[in-house]
Design a protein around this motif. Structure first.
Motif, mmCIF file in Angstrom:
data_model
loop_
_atom_site.group_PDB
_atom_site.id
_atom_site.type_symbol
_atom_site.label_atom_id
_atom_site.label_comp_id
_atom_site.label_asym_id
_atom_site.label_seq_id
_atom_site.Cartn_x
_atom_site.Cartn_y
_atom_site.Cartn_z
ATOM 1 N N GLY A 156 9.691 10.734 2.494
ATOM 2 C CA GLY A 156 8.238 10.776 2.322
ATOM 3 C C GLY A 156 7.503 9.976 3.384
ATOM 4 N N PRO A 157 6.163 9.994 3.334
ATOM 5 C CA PRO A 157 5.360 9.283 4.340
ATOM 6 C C PRO A 157 5.474 7.760 4.267
ATOM 7 C CG PRO A 157 3.937 10.279 2.667
ATOM 8 C CD PRO A 157 5.323 10.768 2.398
ATOM 9 N N ILE B 15 0.838 -1.213 0.000
ATOM 10 C CA ILE B 15 0.000 0.000 0.000
ATOM 11 C C ILE B 15 0.870 1.258 0.000
ATOM 12 C CG2 ILE B 15 -1.686 1.323 1.380
ATOM 13 C CD1 ILE B 15 -2.796 -1.408 2.328
ATOM 14 N N SER B 16 2.016 1.187 0.682
ATOM 15 C CA SER B 16 2.869 2.387 0.787
ATOM 16 C C SER B 16 3.429 2.825 -0.570
ATOM 17 C CB SER B 16 4.012 2.140 1.775
ATOM 18 O OG SER B 16 4.951 1.261 1.205
ATOM 19 N N SER C 182 1.751 3.586 -3.025
ATOM 20 C CA SER C 182 0.883 4.634 -3.562
ATOM 21 C C SER C 182 1.074 5.983 -2.843
ATOM 22 C CB SER C 182 -0.588 4.204 -3.436
ATOM 23 O OG SER C 182 -0.901 4.028 -2.073
ATOM 24 N N PHE C 183 1.951 6.012 -1.820
ATOM 25 C CA PHE C 183 2.172 7.259 -1.081
ATOM 26 C C PHE C 183 3.080 8.190 -1.887
ATOM 27 C CE2 PHE C 183 1.765 4.989 3.342
ATOM 28 C CZ PHE C 183 0.458 4.672 3.025
ATOM 29 N N PRO C 184 2.912 9.507 -1.729
ATOM 30 C CA PRO C 184 3.775 10.436 -2.474
ATOM 31 C C PRO C 184 5.229 10.365 -1.988
ATOM 32 C CG PRO C 184 2.402 11.617 -0.910
ATOM 33 C CD PRO C 184 1.935 10.205 -0.893
ATOM 34 N N TRP D 115 8.401 6.111 3.924
ATOM 35 C CA TRP D 115 9.735 5.683 4.339
ATOM 36 C C TRP D 115 9.734 4.899 5.664
ATOM 37 C CZ3 TRP D 115 13.097 7.740 8.347
ATOM 38 C CH2 TRP D 115 14.418 7.310 8.240
#
Lengths: 161, 495
Positions: free
Chosen positions: A35-36, A22-23, A25-27, A38
């Motif tokens: 980033g969020p 899922i991560s 898809s994070f920016p 990491w």
């Protein structure tokens, strides 16, 4: 209990893999900042490594046990889902129904019914018939009064109260 | 001083402290109900109160529960809490000799004195320690959070890997919701409820209270032996003379152990008991029901209460599950532990200090006057208590945000907690990580922004480096020790 420990390790691995995927898809981070995704990714990798270590160590420890000890451990696991442990599963099921009913029927009715039914299931009348009947009303009444009047919490009312 | 006294002697403060101690003793005295469960269940009641009385109620439960465990330990050979396990060794033999009142009297006075000693130490050093943290920036705060998380290693017991797994899962779950740095919503699976993140109070109510209820159901019909009524529990002059040095040593030992994150009342009680036996002129009499054998563990386990509050109030590091919940309560009351607490809310802090002493006075008074009442409470059958506790779990979880989903989260956490306990996974690391996870991640990323991605910021700042080294050592040392023991065991097996 080796088997339960192994199943939990596998679930942990599955959750970690899902969170890692899922991560994606994070920016990404900007201006050199991470980033969020990491930090959660680091955690996912650590969880997977630790879960594998746990699976390996419990398997190695299990091999060092005697056949009787292994059988006893298997029996302990089996006991959780056996008829002897039915009281736990009935309690779990009743609590789930109670939790759902709080919203649908309301806190007061659901709580009185839940404590009353559980008291009879737990054979409380054998100790005291009065306690079995009075406690559900008294406890619910006190909790309702404390939370609604003193703490100003609006408890769920549902279709009843 | 007058301001502190006027704050302390407000009826709400006295009543909440007294109520907390009574409920704490009741929870501590009933085997199967833990102090953590008590603090969890009654925390929602404090949300409607001001910060000081709310926290004093929780502190009262904490102090009362540690004492309450000794009642059943002395009377029916069953420690109400793990901290009272060492008290059984001499408390029950004394009761068997027909001296139950004497045993309880010694345990009450020792618990009171241990609490007062730890409170005094807390008052003397807390402010200085908090001021030290004034110089903390993002890297130090990250290192502190990391050090706090390293406690997982010591609270995991024999299951270090499982404890670390649970802790890391707790950190991962704390990532659910809005990212503090970029405001990006992570892992909410399209749910508005999850966008705010997992509320940790329903999780901990589920993990500690509900799962414990499910576990208690397994032996619901196993009744405990009944305790008898007694008269005049105050210790004699001779006993007081005998136990006084023991109490002072135990209280100080307990305070010191309480300050160390991860070490709680159970460890300190056994250490004090063992220490007292080693230095005693008659070590062979320990275990036969002597006053020192009760005074040492009881003064020590209550000594940990003040000790555990020192890192909580000054640095925001919870030492155990109880103080982890109290950290949550501090946050709910908008109180951030550390120097700001001592600078902006000094009156509240002083009230908490004074209230801590008051809680211990209540322990003494209730212990002396209310023994027979607690004997009755101990006799309430588990099958009557369990449904009531379940309802309290539900209403407590709901009241935090007036949200039904919190009750569902509590239920799911309860079932997961049941299976994790069965699988040998400790539960405290999950809660600790859920509380400290965001603080750890946020400050780590802020530190990296400060250093433009360089890691030198972590080892060029002395306090940061110190906490990181201590935290790493706390995690690595038990792993090395475990591996060494395993290898020695294998060599021994082959030989």
């Amino acid at each position: 209990m080796k088997r339960i420990s192994d199943v939990i390790s596998i679930i942990f691995i599955a959750v970690a893999v899902a969170f890692f995927v899922i991560s994606n898809s994070f920016p990404a981070g900007s201006n050199g900042a991470v980033g969020p995704a990491w930090f959660p990714r680091i955690m996912c990798v650590i969880i997977i490594i630790l879960s594998v270590i746990n699976l390996v160590t419990t398997t190695l420890a299990d091999k060092e046990l005697s056949e009787e000890e292994r059988a006893a451990d298997r029996q302990k696991t089996a006991n959780i889902f056996s008829k002897d442990n039915l009281i736990v599963w009935v309690t779990v099921g009743a609590t789930l129904v109670y939790v759902i009913c709080i919203q649908k029927l309301g806190f007061v009715v659901s709580s009185i019914a839940y404590i009353l039914i559980m008291n009879f299931y737990y054979k409380v009348p054998k100790i005291s018939r009065i306690a079995a009947v009075v406690i559900p009303f008294a406890v619910t009444g006190v909790l309702y009064y404390v939370f609604t009047n003193l703490l100003h919490v609006v408890l769920p009312s549902g279709i009843l109260i | 001083m007058l301001a502190i006294l006027s704050n302390l002697f407000q009826p709400i403060v006295i009543l909440s402290t007294l109520g907390g101690v009574i409920m704490g003793i009741a929870f501590g005295a009933m085997p199967g109900l833990t102090s953590t469960m008590g603090v969890c269940l009654l925390m929602p009641l404090t949300f409607g109160m001001d910060a000081a009385p709310g926290l004093l109620m929780l502190i009262g439960i904490f102090c009362g529960a540690l004492y309450g465990g000794s009642i059943t330990a002395c009377l029916i050979n069953t420690p109400g809490t793990p901290s009272a396990a060492a008290t059984v060794l001499d408390g029950y033999p004394m009761t068997l000799r027909g001296e139950a009142a004497r045993a309880l009297g010694i345990s009450t006075v020792s618990s009171f004195a241990g609490g007062i000693i730890s409170g005094t130490v807390m008052i003397l050093i807390a402010r200085r320690l908090a001021m030290l943290s004034l110089s903390f920036s993002a890297p130090e705060t990250f290192a502190l959070a990391f050090f706090g998380l390293s406690i997982i290693a010591s609270i995991s017991g024999k299951n270090l890997v499982k404890g670390l797994m649970a802790g890391c899962m707790g950190i991962l779950l704390s990532m659910i919701g809005i990212d503090n740095i970029t405001a990006f919503t992570r892992y909410n699976f399209g749910s508005v409820f999850l966008s705010k993140g997992l509320s940790f109070i329903p999780v901990l109510v589920g993990l500690f209270a509900l799962s414990q209820c499910f576990l208690t159901c397994e032996e619901l019909f196993v009744e405990r032996p009944k305790a008898k009524k007694m008269k005049n529990p105050f210790p004699s002059k001779e006993d007081m003379k005998t136990i006084l040095p023991t109490i002072i040593r135990g209280g100080l030992t307990g305070t010191f152990i309480g300050i160390i994150p991860g070490a709680g009342g159970d460890i300190s009680a056994f250490i004090s008991y063992d220490m007292e036996r080693r230095f005693s002129k008659h070590p062979e009499k320990f275990g036969t029901g002597i006053p020192e054998g009760i005074a040492a563990p009881e003064s020590s386990n209550n000594g940990t209460t003040g000790g555990a509050l020192i890192p909580l109030l000054t640095l925001g590091i919870p030492g155990d599950a109880n103080t982890a919940i109290m950290l949550g309560a501090l946050q709910m009351h908008n109180m951030t532990p550390g120097p700001s607490l001592f600078l902006t809310k000094l009156a509240d802090v002083h009230t908490i200090f004074a209230g801590f002493m008051l809680a211990n006075v209540f322990v003494l008074l209730l212990g002396m006057l209310g023994q027979n009442m607690f004997v009755k409470i101990v006799s309430v059958p588990k099958r009557i208590l369990i449904p009531v506790i379940m309802v309290m779990c539900a209403v407590g979880s709901f009241s935090i945000n007036n949200n039904f989903y919190d009750v569902l989260v509590m239920f799911i956490a309860g079932v997961i907690g049941y299976f994790l306990t069965k699988g040998g996974f400790p539960l405290s690391p999950i809660v600790l990580a859920l509380i400290l996870g965001q603080m750890c991640e946020g400050n780590l990323r802020r530190s990296l922004v400060m250093s433009q991605g360089g890691i030198s910021i972590f080892y060029t700042r002395p306090i940061c480096a110190l906490f990181l080294v201590l935290g790493t050592a706390a995690i690595v040392w038990p792993l090395v020790k475990g591996a060494r023991n395993y290898l020695i065991g294998r060599k021994g097996g082959r030989a």
